[in-house]
Design an enzyme around this catalytic site. Sequence first.
Site, PDB file in Angstrom:
ATOM      1  N   ASP A   1      17.987  -0.807  -9.258  1.00  0.00           N
ATOM      2  CA  ASP A   1      18.550   0.535  -9.394  1.00  0.00           C
ATOM      3  C   ASP A   1      17.800   1.094 -10.592  1.00  0.00           C
ATOM      4  O   ASP A   1      18.100   0.724 -11.738  1.00  0.00           O
ATOM      5  CB  ASP A   1      20.057   0.475  -9.668  1.00  0.00           C
ATOM      6  N   HIS A   2      16.804   1.933 -10.329  1.00  0.00           N
ATOM      7  CA  HIS A   2      15.888   2.257 -11.432  1.00  0.00           C
ATOM      8  C   HIS A   2      16.576   3.032 -12.563  1.00  0.00           C
ATOM      9  O   HIS A   2      16.060   3.096 -13.666  1.00  0.00           O
ATOM     10  CB  HIS A   2      14.628   2.970 -10.930  1.00  0.00           C
TER      11      HIS A   2
ATOM     12  N   HIS B   1      23.410   4.801  -8.336  1.00  0.00           N
ATOM     13  CA  HIS B   1      23.164   5.233  -9.723  1.00  0.00           C
ATOM     14  C   HIS B   1      24.448   5.639 -10.448  1.00  0.00           C
ATOM     15  O   HIS B   1      24.708   5.203 -11.567  1.00  0.00           O
ATOM     16  CB  HIS B   1      22.191   6.415  -9.758  1.00  0.00           C
TER      17      HIS B   1
ATOM     18  N   ARG C   1       0.616  -3.450   6.709  1.00  0.00           N
ATOM     19  CA  ARG C   1      -0.096  -3.512   7.988  1.00  0.00           C
ATOM     20  C   ARG C   1      -1.516  -2.963   7.916  1.00  0.00           C
ATOM     21  O   ARG C   1      -2.334  -3.221   8.780  1.00  0.00           O
ATOM     22  CB  ARG C   1       0.698  -2.763   9.061  1.00  0.00           C
TER      23      ARG C   1
ATOM     24  N   GLU D   1      19.453  17.646  -9.764  1.00  0.00           N
ATOM     25  CA  GLU D   1      18.053  17.751  -9.346  1.00  0.00           C
ATOM     26  C   GLU D   1      17.721  19.203  -9.025  1.00  0.00           C
ATOM     27  O   GLU D   1      18.537  19.913  -8.434  1.00  0.00           O
ATOM     28  CB  GLU D   1      17.803  16.893  -8.101  1.00  0.00           C
TER      29      GLU D   1
ATOM     30  N   THR E   1       0.840  -1.207   0.000  1.00  0.00           N
ATOM     31  CA  THR E   1       0.000   0.000   0.000  1.00  0.00           C
ATOM     32  C   THR E   1       0.871   1.252   0.000  1.00  0.00           C
ATOM     33  O   THR E   1       0.402   2.350   0.287  1.00  0.00           O
ATOM     34  CB  THR E   1      -0.912   0.040   1.246  1.00  0.00           C
TER      35      THR E   1
HETATM   36  P1  NAD Z   1       6.002   3.921   1.990  1.00  0.00           P
HETATM   37  O1  NAD Z   1       6.384   4.390   3.349  1.00  0.00           O
HETATM   38  O2  NAD Z   1       5.064   4.714   1.168  1.00  0.00           O
HETATM   39  O3  NAD Z   1       5.370   2.448   2.123  1.00  0.00           O
HETATM   40  C1  NAD Z   1       5.835   1.493   3.025  1.00  0.00           C
HETATM   41  C2  NAD Z   1       4.913   0.292   3.040  1.00  0.00           C
HETATM   42  O4  NAD Z   1       5.393  -0.650   4.007  1.00  0.00           O
HETATM   43  C3  NAD Z   1       3.464   0.586   3.407  1.00  0.00           C
HETATM   44  O5  NAD Z   1       2.636  -0.233   2.606  1.00  0.00           O
HETATM   45  C4  NAD Z   1       3.384   0.139   4.889  1.00  0.00           C
HETATM   46  O6  NAD Z   1       2.093  -0.222   5.291  1.00  0.00           O
HETATM   47  C5  NAD Z   1       4.292  -1.054   4.868  1.00  0.00           C
HETATM   48  N1  NAD Z   1       4.848  -1.438   6.170  1.00  0.00           N
HETATM   49  C6  NAD Z   1       5.595  -0.676   7.026  1.00  0.00           C
HETATM   50  N2  NAD Z   1       5.907  -1.391   8.141  1.00  0.00           N
HETATM   51  C7  NAD Z   1       5.362  -2.617   7.985  1.00  0.00           C
HETATM   52  C8  NAD Z   1       5.339  -3.816   8.766  1.00  0.00           C
HETATM   53  N3  NAD Z   1       5.953  -3.909   9.963  1.00  0.00           N
HETATM   54  N4  NAD Z   1       4.695  -4.904   8.267  1.00  0.00           N
HETATM   55  C9  NAD Z   1       4.078  -4.844   7.075  1.00  0.00           C
HETATM   56  N5  NAD Z   1       4.055  -3.757   6.280  1.00  0.00           N
HETATM   57  C10 NAD Z   1       4.684  -2.648   6.735  1.00  0.00           C
HETATM   58  O7  NAD Z   1       7.369   3.637   1.232  1.00  0.00           O
HETATM   59  P2  NAD Z   1       7.657   3.751  -0.345  1.00  0.00           P
HETATM   60  O8  NAD Z   1       7.915   5.170  -0.693  1.00  0.00           O
HETATM   61  O9  NAD Z   1       6.609   3.030  -1.096  1.00  0.00           O
HETATM   62  O10 NAD Z   1       9.066   3.013  -0.470  1.00  0.00           O
HETATM   63  C11 NAD Z   1       9.197   1.613  -0.394  1.00  0.00           C
HETATM   64  C12 NAD Z   1      10.632   1.224  -0.694  1.00  0.00           C
HETATM   65  O11 NAD Z   1      10.984   1.672  -1.984  1.00  0.00           O
HETATM   66  C13 NAD Z   1      11.671   1.818   0.254  1.00  0.00           C
HETATM   67  O12 NAD Z   1      12.732   0.889   0.383  1.00  0.00           O
HETATM   68  C14 NAD Z   1      12.172   3.043  -0.508  1.00  0.00           C
HETATM   69  O13 NAD Z   1      13.491   3.395  -0.146  1.00  0.00           O
HETATM   70  C15 NAD Z   1      12.124   2.511  -1.926  1.00  0.00           C
HETATM   71  N6  NAD Z   1      11.994   3.549  -2.957  1.00  0.00           N
HETATM   72  C16 NAD Z   1      10.867   4.331  -3.041  1.00  0.00           C
HETATM   73  C17 NAD Z   1      10.764   5.262  -4.063  1.00  0.00           C
HETATM   74  C18 NAD Z   1       9.521   6.124  -4.224  1.00  0.00           C
HETATM   75  O14 NAD Z   1       9.455   6.825  -5.235  1.00  0.00           O
HETATM   76  N7  NAD Z   1       8.573   6.087  -3.318  1.00  0.00           N
HETATM   77  C19 NAD Z   1      11.790   5.424  -4.989  1.00  0.00           C
HETATM   78  C20 NAD Z   1      12.918   4.612  -4.881  1.00  0.00           C
HETATM   79  C21 NAD Z   1      13.006   3.675  -3.870  1.00  0.00           C
END
Ligand code: NAD
Length: 495
Positions: A182-183, A245, A47, A221, A15
Amino acid sequence: MPTERKAVFLFFGGTGDLAYRKLYPSLFNLYRKGNLRSHFAVIGTSRAKLDDDKFRAAIKKSLADSGNRTDSKEANDFISHFYYQDHDVTDTAHYAVLKELMDKLDKKYKAEGHRIFYLSMAPQFFGTIAQDLKTQGLLADGKDAFNRLVIEKPFGRDYDSAKLLNDALSKSFDENQIFRIDHYLGKEMIQNIEALRFGNTLVESLWNNRYIDNIQVTLSEKLGVEERASYYDNSGALRDMVQNHIMQIVSLLAMEQPVAFTDTDIRAEKVKALRSLRVYNVADAATNFVRGQYGSINDQADYRHEDNVPHDSTTETFVAGKLLFDNYRWSGTPFYIRTGKMLADKFTRVDVVFKRPLVDIFAFPQSQNTPLTANVLTIFVEPHAGFSLQLNAKTNDTGFSTEPIKLDYLVDAQKSKDTPEPYERLLHDVLKGDGTNFSSWPEVSYAWKFVDQIRRVWDLQEPQFPNYTPHSMGPAAAEELIQRDHREWVYRLNN
Ligand code: NAD
């Protein structure tokens, strides 16, 4: 017609922002193109207390937010493959519920036992999840079925923590089952580096220290830290951008030609390149790397006054550095890199600066001609994709003078629109089992060893921050770094 891929996906952090903004719309694109058809299911877990209907409504919104029509049969059929199960990743016993659901959906959709586990959540949970997936029996054990683990960044915060994480993952998954995202490696023009080099005699025959004076990689950026401050302040530009990157881009630029265009051969060459990257001693690290933190201008607060940033933060929002490879191809040709936040513009580019002709025959004694300029090959990665080659040509007049001209190739707007998003490519690669565009453990470990040494030296001394103005190209020290070598950045403000 594309090959249909079969799998049950389990998204941890299902989520989260990344899942809704990038991952689900990318899966939809694969579905529209026929890479996914009827033999797949997606389980979202986090969660949050949701049921399938609420989750599907959120998927619909995620597709709509990324510009898709969601009233079509196609969209609704796609969404019907989504399921939700709330779950706390630290609760080992509860993995049994996920296992039961995976097994059930595998049968229902005839996914042939193939499983993709996508960890899109905070990295401190990666080790636990991988371990529980194995001990609680979620991994497919069929002879022909695959298990693939996809890991978001960051992969550790230094070599030691990355090694601990990797050791934990290795207890459940083999290296060829782990896909470290690594996007940048999913970007069209980054993948084009290999085509440009190994598809063109003109380019590859000159791709060495005899003809190339220096190579510059810039990831710039325009925005500040925005809502990522609490993560970013613990990371900084060196860990957030350089270790992953930039090191990946540099290894693609520096590597030798792979024996074949396969993930194993390409990774082997990238690793060889990274092994010959000189790890600096204290004095060289201090000389060859500079850091910066943005100050304030008009309404723009300085970094230390952004939300969730401590007022005495010493986190760098800018890095520039010089990289040296100790090998036959690159000895004596530096790679300059720079990246930062709150800079003049948002773009990524690589500038390859060739040596000037050894003799300038147009510079005879009475000549008014300006000296010949260096040829520069620029790879524009984003926002516009393309190449540019700067050459010297005769001016269009009766005398004989030369001037720099440019041969430009820019990917047109329609093609750009049709270019798959990095996450779509990367998810497709995971489905195919192709690790080319993911970071292997040896690559990650060499990159950390290089970066750790810079960090160690920086940590010895309090920086003089802030030291650059927003919307500039970083601190004066970044100019001095390159000018000291009698060179200059190809991309400068107002050129
Ligand atoms: P977010 O905080 O939006 O989402 C985290 C998710 O983990 C949520 O669904 C939350 O409910 C769940 N979660 C947290 N603790 C939990 C637990 N104990 N048990 C079960 N579920 C749990 O994070 P995000 O932005 O979606 O990022 C996710 C990953 O992707 C991270 O490693 C982040 O570094 C990486 N990332 C994100 C982006 C981006 O654009 N958002 C870009 C590059 C990398």
